[in-house]
Design a protein around this motif. Sequence first.
Motif: not given
Length: 343
Positions: A1-22
């Motif tokens: 996988m392209n490193p840039e795409l892997r970084d985007i996917r990692s950041r998105f996964t982290r955002w979902v996991a820590t999504l603020a309730p508000s």
Amino acid sequence: MNPELRDIRSRFTRWVATLAPSVFSSVMATGIVGMGLVLSGFSALGQAFCILASFMFLGLLVVLMLRVVRYPSAVQIDMLNPAVGFGFFTVVAASNVLALALAVLNLPGAAVTALIFGSLIWLVITYAIPAGLVLHERPEPALTHANGSWFLWVVATQSVAGGLAHNTSLGSWTAMFSLAIWLLGCALYLLTATLVTVRMIRYPNRAETLSPTYWIFMGSTAISVLTGSQLLGLANRGEIPNWLQANIAFTTLALLAIGLWFIPMLLVFGFWRHIIHRHPLSYETSLWAIVFPLGMLAASCLSLGSIPDFSALFILGQFVIWVAVAAWVGTTALWVARIRYPA
């Protein structure tokens, strides 16, 4: 996988996991700014904001459902956390603000669907979150974590009342039911204001904890005023008994006075946080808690100002809506900067 795409996917996964309730507060802010612009006569720009709010709501709803499925334990922890749990009420308020925005876009069916969705979510969490707050065992009192986000309970309740007041065609019961929920919201405001004020006086306040969520102190009065103006309209049309009109008008004006009084105090809080204690001004989800109250104050003044006896408020609303637009632009700029230059 392209490193840039892997970084985007990692950041998105982290955002979902820590999504603020508000997180849905951004939808609330965008939708109500759009409503205020429409009420002040800038229909095209207001409709653009309403369309943007619709897409934001759908996108965030997908992300929230993804988090519920993939990280249910994290969602449960957030719901039981008195510091952030009330943030889930932004789902309710965003859905009901969206219902008003969809009505502006001449989509009545979608507007009613959004109202029903928001009302059902409110019916569940208006008992679930306070019950968890009281019944869940924790090492320290829940009151030590009370903050401005607790007022989202009031905002969500008044958004349900306002949605019903706007859709009395659903049945003859909706007008009085809307009034009853509005009165409940007013009572919840008194309760919440007492608890949050006691916490602010009883426990130390720090720059990192005195967040922009305290603007909801004012925002919850503003949405109560907006709903109150809708109820006055129903009373004028005879859908609510005429003898209640004076009581609704008095309560609405009292809430408006309280909300306007809070603005200088909230500016003092901001000065203390960012100037005296030099807390950096950077993007945080709670910044939308400044935009939404300003937009709601503008919308409430514009709505109440359309009634002949309160026409002077319309001028105030026309000024405040542009302050809200400026706050929306500033918050969006900080958000874009955070995405481009993550910490």
